[in-house]
Design a protein around this motif. Structure first.
Motif, PDB file in Angstrom:
ATOM      1  N   ILE A  89       0.847  -1.206   0.000  1.00 49.81           N
ATOM      2  CA  ILE A  89       0.000   0.000   0.000  1.00 49.81           C
ATOM      3  C   ILE A  89       0.877   1.248   0.000  1.00 49.81           C
ATOM      4  CG2 ILE A  89      -1.634   1.353   1.375  1.00 49.81           C
ATOM      5  CD1 ILE A  89      -3.046  -1.302   2.026  1.00 49.81           C
ATOM      6  N   GLN A  90       1.966   1.240   0.758  1.00 51.18           N
ATOM      7  CA  GLN A  90       2.886   2.377   0.759  1.00 51.18           C
ATOM      8  C   GLN A  90       3.498   2.589  -0.625  1.00 51.18           C
ATOM      9  OE1 GLN A  90       5.819   2.072   3.879  1.00 51.18           O
ATOM     10  NE2 GLN A  90       4.263   1.634   5.418  1.00 51.18           N
ATOM     11  N   LEU A  91       3.919   1.510  -1.265  1.00 56.71           N
ATOM     12  CA  LEU A  91       4.505   1.627  -2.607  1.00 56.71           C
ATOM     13  C   LEU A  91       3.483   2.138  -3.629  1.00 56.71           C
ATOM     14  CD1 LEU A  91       6.722  -1.577  -2.801  1.00 56.71           C
ATOM     15  CD2 LEU A  91       7.517   0.795  -2.925  1.00 56.71           C
ATOM     16  N   SER A  92       2.264   1.651  -3.541  1.00 55.29           N
ATOM     17  CA  SER A  92       1.235   2.103  -4.491  1.00 55.29           C
ATOM     18  C   SER A  92       0.938   3.589  -4.286  1.00 55.29           C
ATOM     19  CB  SER A  92      -0.033   1.261  -4.403  1.00 55.29           C
ATOM     20  OG  SER A  92      -0.692   1.469  -3.175  1.00 55.29           O
ATOM     21  N   LYS A  93       0.962   4.036  -3.036  1.00 52.84           N
ATOM     22  CA  LYS A  93       0.748   5.463  -2.760  1.00 52.84           C
ATOM     23  C   LYS A  93       1.889   6.302  -3.325  1.00 52.84           C
ATOM     24  CE  LYS A  93      -1.209   6.897   1.007  1.00 52.84           C
ATOM     25  NZ  LYS A  93      -1.823   7.158   2.299  1.00 52.84           N
ATOM     26  N   ARG A  94       3.128   5.833  -3.158  1.00 58.23           N
ATOM     27  CA  ARG A  94       4.287   6.551  -3.703  1.00 58.23           C
ATOM     28  C   ARG A  94       4.222   6.609  -5.223  1.00 58.23           C
ATOM     29  NH1 ARG A  94       9.289   3.893  -2.500  1.00 58.23           N
ATOM     30  NH2 ARG A  94      10.186   5.626  -3.627  1.00 58.23           N
ATOM     31  N   PHE A  95       3.788   5.519  -5.836  1.00 55.11           N
ATOM     32  CA  PHE A  95       3.655   5.498  -7.285  1.00 55.11           C
ATOM     33  C   PHE A  95       2.588   6.495  -7.750  1.00 55.11           C
ATOM     34  CE2 PHE A  95       1.790   4.005 -11.229  1.00 55.11           C
ATOM     35  CZ  PHE A  95       2.910   3.877 -12.025  1.00 55.11           C
ATOM     36  N   ARG A  96       1.442   6.481  -7.081  1.00 53.71           N
ATOM     37  CA  ARG A  96       0.382   7.435  -7.438  1.00 53.71           C
ATOM     38  C   ARG A  96       0.854   8.878  -7.257  1.00 53.71           C
ATOM     39  NH1 ARG A  96      -3.308   3.544  -5.001  1.00 53.71           N
ATOM     40  NH2 ARG A  96      -4.687   2.752  -6.632  1.00 53.71           N
ATOM     41  N   GLU A  97       1.674   9.121  -6.224  1.00 56.03           N
ATOM     42  CA  GLU A  97       2.173  10.476  -5.984  1.00 56.03           C
ATOM     43  C   GLU A  97       2.932  11.022  -7.183  1.00 56.03           C
ATOM     44  OE1 GLU A  97       4.561  10.278  -2.432  1.00 56.03           O
ATOM     45  OE2 GLU A  97       2.842  10.663  -1.141  1.00 56.03           O
ATOM     46  N   VAL A  98       3.809  10.249  -7.753  1.00 55.21           N
ATOM     47  CA  VAL A  98       4.624  10.756  -8.864  1.00 55.21           C
ATOM     48  C   VAL A  98       3.836  10.798 -10.173  1.00 55.21           C
ATOM     49  CG1 VAL A  98       5.704   8.522  -9.454  1.00 55.21           C
ATOM     50  CG2 VAL A  98       6.851  10.656 -10.041  1.00 55.21           C
ATOM     51  N   LEU A  99       2.905   9.895 -10.362  1.00 57.27           N
ATOM     52  CA  LEU A  99       2.189   9.853 -11.633  1.00 57.27           C
ATOM     53  C   LEU A  99       0.875  10.604 -11.629  1.00 57.27           C
ATOM     54  CD1 LEU A  99       3.129   8.395 -14.251  1.00 57.27           C
ATOM     55  CD2 LEU A  99       4.260   7.481 -12.276  1.00 57.27           C
ATOM     56  N   LEU A 100       0.089  10.473 -10.574  1.00 52.61           N
ATOM     57  CA  LEU A 100      -1.304  10.893 -10.658  1.00 52.61           C
ATOM     58  C   LEU A 100      -1.729  12.044  -9.756  1.00 52.61           C
ATOM     59  CD1 LEU A 100      -2.778   7.293 -10.853  1.00 52.61           C
ATOM     60  CD2 LEU A 100      -2.481   8.903 -12.751  1.00 52.61           C
ATOM     61  N   ASP A 101      -1.241  12.100  -8.529  1.00 54.50           N
ATOM     62  CA  ASP A 101      -1.886  13.063  -7.636  1.00 54.50           C
ATOM     63  C   ASP A 101      -1.033  13.608  -6.499  1.00 54.50           C
ATOM     64  OD1 ASP A 101      -1.712  10.941  -5.833  1.00 54.50           O
ATOM     65  OD2 ASP A 101      -3.820  10.429  -5.979  1.00 54.50           O
ATOM     66  N   GLY A 102       0.241  13.331  -6.475  1.00 54.89           N
ATOM     67  CA  GLY A 102       1.047  13.737  -5.336  1.00 54.89           C
ATOM     68  C   GLY A 102       1.754  15.058  -5.501  1.00 54.89           C
ATOM     69  N   LEU A 103       2.135  15.619  -4.368  1.00 56.97           N
ATOM     70  CA  LEU A 103       2.879  16.872  -4.339  1.00 56.97           C
ATOM     71  C   LEU A 103       4.076  16.779  -3.394  1.00 56.97           C
ATOM     72  CD1 LEU A 103      -0.135  19.352  -4.075  1.00 56.97           C
ATOM     73  CD2 LEU A 103       1.134  18.717  -6.135  1.00 56.97           C
ATOM     74  N   TRP A 104       4.254  15.661  -2.720  1.00 60.95           N
ATOM     75  CA  TRP A 104       5.185  15.589  -1.612  1.00 60.95           C
ATOM     76  C   TRP A 104       6.646  15.766  -2.032  1.00 60.95           C
ATOM     77  CZ3 TRP A 104       8.120  11.229   0.738  1.00 60.95           C
ATOM     78  CH2 TRP A 104       8.654  11.599   1.981  1.00 60.95           C
ATOM     79  N   ILE A 105       7.160  15.013  -2.968  1.00 61.08           N
ATOM     80  CA  ILE A 105       8.582  15.057  -3.325  1.00 61.08           C
ATOM     81  C   ILE A 105       8.890  16.222  -4.265  1.00 61.08           C
ATOM     82  CG2 ILE A 105      10.476  13.819  -4.474  1.00 61.08           C
ATOM     83  CD1 ILE A 105       9.736  12.546  -1.808  1.00 61.08           C
ATOM     84  N   ALA A 106       8.198  16.321  -5.362  1.00 62.75           N
ATOM     85  CA  ALA A 106       8.517  17.306  -6.400  1.00 62.75           C
ATOM     86  C   ALA A 106       7.539  18.483  -6.438  1.00 62.75           C
ATOM     87  CB  ALA A 106       8.543  16.616  -7.765  1.00 62.75           C
ATOM     88  N   ASN A 107       6.582  18.485  -5.541  1.00 65.77           N
ATOM     89  CA  ASN A 107       5.526  19.506  -5.519  1.00 65.77           C
ATOM     90  C   ASN A 107       4.706  19.499  -6.814  1.00 65.77           C
ATOM     91  OD1 ASN A 107       4.159  21.404  -3.932  1.00 65.77           O
ATOM     92  ND2 ASN A 107       5.106  23.093  -5.017  1.00 65.77           N
ATOM     93  N   THR A 108       4.754  18.387  -7.514  1.00 70.95           N
ATOM     94  CA  THR A 108       3.972  18.197  -8.730  1.00 70.95           C
ATOM     95  C   THR A 108       3.968  16.713  -9.061  1.00 70.95           C
ATOM     96  OG1 THR A 108       3.590  19.000 -10.992  1.00 70.95           O
ATOM     97  CG2 THR A 108       5.888  18.536 -10.387  1.00 70.95           C
TER      98      THR A 108
END
Length: 155
Positions: free
Chosen positions: A5-24
Motif C-alpha cells: 500500500i505504501q509503494l502504491s501510494k508513492r507510485f500514485r504520488e509521482v504519476l497521478l496526484d502527489g505533491l510531496w517530493i517534487a511539488n507536482t
C-alpha cells in the motif's frame, strides 16, 4: 500500513496526484501541455511526448507482468514513439498513461507484502520491490526532465 500500500501510494504520488517530493506529478505537469508543445524539439533533448511515451512503455510492461503475463518490453524500443500529429493522439497517449498508472498502483496495492521479495521474472531483474521502487525513481527522473523542457518551451 502494508508495504504494498505504501509503494502504491508513492507510485500514485509521482504519476497521478502527489505533491510531496517534487511539488507536482505527471498528471499535473502534463495537464496544460498542447500536442504542439509535446512534440516540440529543443536541441538534442527528448520531447515531452517522447518522455511520456517512455514512462508509459515501462509502466505498461510491468503491468503485463503483474497481471500474470510475460515481460515483453525491451529497452531498445522504449523511445519508439509513433508520430503524434493531433491533439487527439496526444490525449490518447495521456489517457493510456493515466489508465495504466492507476492499474499499476491497484495491482501493487492488491499484492501480498511477501511477493515484494520474490524474483521479478528472472533473477537478473531482482525482486518485485526493486522493480516497483525503480519505476517510481525512473518516473521522478523523467518528471524533472519534463518540468525543465516545459519551462524552456514557455520562456
Amino acid at each position: 500500513m502494508s508495504s504494498t500500500i505504501q509503494l502504491s501510494k508513492r507510485f500514485r504520488e509521482v504519476l497521478l496526484d502527489g505533491l510531496w517530493i517534487a511539488n507536482t506529478n505527471f498528471k499535473d505537469k502534463l495537464s496544460d501541455v498542447t500536442w504542439e508543445q509535446a512534440i516540440a524539439k529543443i536541441d538534442s533533448l527528448n520531447t515531452i511526448a517522447m518522455l511520456t511515451f517512455h514512462i508509459h512503455y515501462y509502466i505498461s510492461g510491468i503491468v503485463n507482468v503483474l497481471e500474470g503475463g510475460e515481460l515483453e518490453i525491451k529497452d531498445q524500443f522504449s523511445f519508439d514513439l509513433p508520430p503524434i500529429e493531433s491533439a487527439e493522439q496526444w490525449e490518447s497517449l495521456l489517457n493510456r498513461l493515466w489508465t495504466d498508472s492507476e492499474k499499476f498502483a491497484s495491482l501493487v496495492e492488491q499484492m501480498a507484502d511477501s511477493k515484494l521479495d520474490e524474483v521479478f521474472v528472472d533473477e537478473k531483474y531482482g525482486t518485485y520491490r526493486r522493480n516497483i521502487d525503480g519505476m517510481i525513481e525512473h518516473a521522478y527522473y523523467h518528471l524533472g526532465q519534463i518540468a525543465l523542457i516545459k519551462k524552456l518551451l514557455t520562456n
